[in-house]
Write a protein that holds these residues in place. Structure first.
Motif, PDB file in Angstrom:
ATOM      1  N   GLY A  28       0.831  -1.210   0.000  1.00  0.00           N
ATOM      2  CA  GLY A  28       0.000   0.000   0.000  1.00  0.00           C
ATOM      3  C   GLY A  28       0.863   1.258   0.000  1.00  0.00           C
ATOM      4  O   GLY A  28       2.093   1.204   0.159  1.00  0.00           O
ATOM      5  N   ALA A  29       0.183   2.388  -0.196  1.00  0.00           N
ATOM      6  CA  ALA A  29       0.912   3.663  -0.194  1.00  0.00           C
ATOM      7  C   ALA A  29       1.384   4.012   1.212  1.00  0.00           C
ATOM      8  O   ALA A  29       2.430   4.633   1.374  1.00  0.00           O
ATOM      9  N   THR A  30       0.635   3.601   2.224  1.00  0.00           N
ATOM     10  CA  THR A  30       1.017   3.952   3.597  1.00  0.00           C
ATOM     11  C   THR A  30       2.423   3.446   3.906  1.00  0.00           C
ATOM     12  O   THR A  30       3.250   4.173   4.470  1.00  0.00           O
ATOM     13  N   ILE A  40       4.979   5.478   1.935  1.00  0.00           N
ATOM     14  CA  ILE A  40       5.191   6.812   2.540  1.00  0.00           C
ATOM     15  C   ILE A  40       6.074   6.686   3.783  1.00  0.00           C
ATOM     16  O   ILE A  40       7.052   7.408   3.956  1.00  0.00           O
ATOM     17  N   TYR A  85      -3.095  14.503   4.759  1.00  0.00           N
ATOM     18  CA  TYR A  85      -3.487  13.115   5.032  1.00  0.00           C
ATOM     19  C   TYR A  85      -2.817  12.662   6.330  1.00  0.00           C
ATOM     20  O   TYR A  85      -1.668  12.992   6.598  1.00  0.00           O
ATOM     21  N   ASN A 140      -6.057  14.809  -0.960  1.00  0.00           N
ATOM     22  CA  ASN A 140      -7.000  14.364   0.065  1.00  0.00           C
ATOM     23  C   ASN A 140      -6.731  15.212   1.299  1.00  0.00           C
ATOM     24  O   ASN A 140      -5.596  15.224   1.771  1.00  0.00           O
ATOM     25  N   VAL A 176      -1.622   8.901  -4.871  1.00  0.00           N
ATOM     26  CA  VAL A 176      -2.503   7.724  -4.839  1.00  0.00           C
ATOM     27  C   VAL A 176      -3.766   7.898  -5.696  1.00  0.00           C
ATOM     28  O   VAL A 176      -4.366   6.920  -6.116  1.00  0.00           O
ATOM     29  N   TYR A 177      -4.146   9.155  -5.947  1.00  0.00           N
ATOM     30  CA  TYR A 177      -5.352   9.378  -6.764  1.00  0.00           C
ATOM     31  C   TYR A 177      -4.988   9.821  -8.194  1.00  0.00           C
ATOM     32  O   TYR A 177      -5.761  10.516  -8.854  1.00  0.00           O
ATOM     33  N   SER A 208      -1.240   3.799  -4.886  1.00  0.00           N
ATOM     34  CA  SER A 208      -2.018   2.781  -4.175  1.00  0.00           C
ATOM     35  C   SER A 208      -2.867   1.976  -5.161  1.00  0.00           C
ATOM     36  O   SER A 208      -3.731   2.545  -5.843  1.00  0.00           O
ATOM     37  N   LYS A 237      -6.644   2.002  -3.955  1.00  0.00           N
ATOM     38  CA  LYS A 237      -7.490   3.118  -4.371  1.00  0.00           C
ATOM     39  C   LYS A 237      -7.881   2.977  -5.836  1.00  0.00           C
ATOM     40  O   LYS A 237      -8.957   3.385  -6.258  1.00  0.00           O
ATOM     41  N   LYS A 292      -4.151  -3.798   0.427  1.00  0.00           N
ATOM     42  CA  LYS A 292      -2.953  -3.065   0.847  1.00  0.00           C
ATOM     43  C   LYS A 292      -1.770  -3.308  -0.092  1.00  0.00           C
ATOM     44  O   LYS A 292      -0.749  -3.893   0.278  1.00  0.00           O
ATOM     45  N   MET A 293      -1.947  -2.876  -1.326  1.00  0.00           N
ATOM     46  CA  MET A 293      -0.869  -2.989  -2.310  1.00  0.00           C
ATOM     47  C   MET A 293      -0.648  -1.630  -2.969  1.00  0.00           C
ATOM     48  O   MET A 293      -1.605  -0.888  -3.214  1.00  0.00           O
TER      49      MET A 293
END
Ligand code: PMP
Ligand code: GLN
Length: 381
Positions: free
Chosen positions: A95-97, A100, A121, A170, A200-201, A229, A232, A240-241
């Motif tokens: 995931g992006a989390t 980051i 965010y 976001n 992510v968007y 992400s 998303k 979670k990729m």
């Protein structure tokens, strides 16, 4: 009693958890946390299962399977007209989390300053602080949420290690234009600042506008990491990729941390996505799909006391409720969930100083029926 010195003394349960929990408790329609209420494509799910059955169930290479990185390199080459080396410039993440967090851990040292654009965010600030970094907030102002780059540049000191940006943004749903990217390129030129651009968007930009990626600005890209992400993008936030892109010299450092906070990520899902995105429409069709939802929600809300702000990207819609109540946004969001049966996210929690602009964020990544049901309740308020 064991005594603990918390590394994150101010972190509380995230607003997404709080509002989703409240929505469940009161059986409210949940337009708060950003996730679709519809399922991801059957074809993608079947591909995952196929790869599992074929035995693709062991560790993937640390940076991700080559096939997926290669597809991503080709997609970005077609978008930006430049080549990206799948071996050196792309890493698949949980995931992006995680991307980051890993990017921040790789570059931010104790005492370093990191400039954040607020509202921000929620994962950026704790990721900086747990690494000993100091957050320097730059506040966007209504109504346009545009950055004044001269004022922004005043925040840069010799301690500035990183600038974090997020476009499409976001929670404001604003997007950077070409001038923003050029200004960022200009003010970071000749410095050692790393730019972390959360994209992510990237595929959710509306009204014919073009997503402005750091990948499209060679001098800026030379000092940047960009995060993405799949959750998303493909309506499966629970998988979670995601992935991270950046020039080789930054990606080398990124991978030193990645190798030890996750090592590698879900193998069958990587193979499945690398097949799935060969049909580019899975990515390029997203803007039209979500723009229809944004427009539907806007039409359904006509005549309500909420004032909707422009939404240029992401799957979020900001709404000003100052014609309804003077309550602060957190109280109003909670009361709206309990009394009117629709949950949304209050925006003040994304500012260090909890600035309350009487704004709520609604997620429109929902079926048309759910948007209709939600709007029917909201226009009563
Ligand atoms: N950045 C932003 C701006 C987000 O809205 C989100 C939530 N999807 C993330 C990062 C985290 O993405 P992921 O779920 O892939 O970790
Ligand atoms: N990105 C999602 C949002 O903005 C939430 C993710 C999370 O719950 N941490 O709503």
């Amino acid at each position: 009693m064991q005594s603990i010195i918390s590394k994150l003394p101010n972190v509380q349960t995230s607003i997404f958890t709080v509002m989703s929990r409240l929505a469940r408790k009161h059986e409210a329609i949940n337009l708060s946390q950003g996730f679709p209420n519809f399922d991801c494509d059957e074809r993608l799910k079947s591909l995952v299962f196929d790869y599992m059955k074929k035995g693709y169930n062991q560790y993937a290479p640390m940076a991700g399977i080559f096939e997926l990185r290669n597809q991503l390199a080709m997609i970005n080459e077609s978008l930006y007209g430049r080549s990206f080396d799948p071996e050196e410039e792309i890493t698949i993440t949980a995931g992006a989390t995680q991307a980051i967090y890993t990017a921040i851990s790789a570059f931010v040292q104790a005492g370093d300053e990191v400039i954040l654009i607020e509202p921000a965010y929620d994962s950026y600030k704790p990721s900086i602080e747990v690494n000993g970094g100091i957050v320097i907030p730059y506040g966007l102002t209504l109504p346009s949420f545009k950055v004044d780059w001269d004022a922004f540049a005043q925040l840069i000191t010799d301690k500035t290690r990183m600038i974090v940006i997020n476009t499409p943004h976001n929670p404001t749903a604003s997007v950077f234009d070409e001038e923003d990217m050029k200004a960022l390129e200009r003010i970071t030129k000749g410095t050692n600042i790393v730019v972390l651009c959360d994209e992510v968007y990237a595929f959710l930009v509306y009204d014919g506008q073009k997503h402005q990626s750091v990948l499209n600005f060679p001098d800026l890209y030379a000092r940047s990491l960009a995060t993405y992400s799949f959750g998303k993008t493909f309506h499966n936030t629970g998988w979670k990729m995601g992935y991270c892109m950046g020039p080789a010299h930054l990606m080398r450092e990124f991978r030193k941390v990645h190798e030890f906070n996750v090592f590698s990520v879900n193998t069958p899902v990587q193979y499945a996505i690398s097949d799935y995105i060969k049909d580019r429409e899975t990515l390029f069709g997203l803007s039209a799909f979500f723009q229809q939802k944004r427009d539907l929600f806007g039409q359904l809300m006509e005549g309500s006391k909420f004032r909707l702000l422009p939404a240029h990207g992401t799957y979020f819609q900001l709404a000003d409720y100052s014609a309804i109540s003077e309550e602060n946004d957190v109280d109003f969001a909670k009361r709206m969930t309990k009394e009117f049966g629709v949950a949304a996210i209050p925006i003040s929690v994304f500012y260090s100083n909890l600035k309350d602009e009487k704004l709520l964020r609604f997620c429109f990544a929902k079926t048309d029926e759910l948007l209709q049901q939600a709007a029917a309740k909201l226009i009563q308020i």
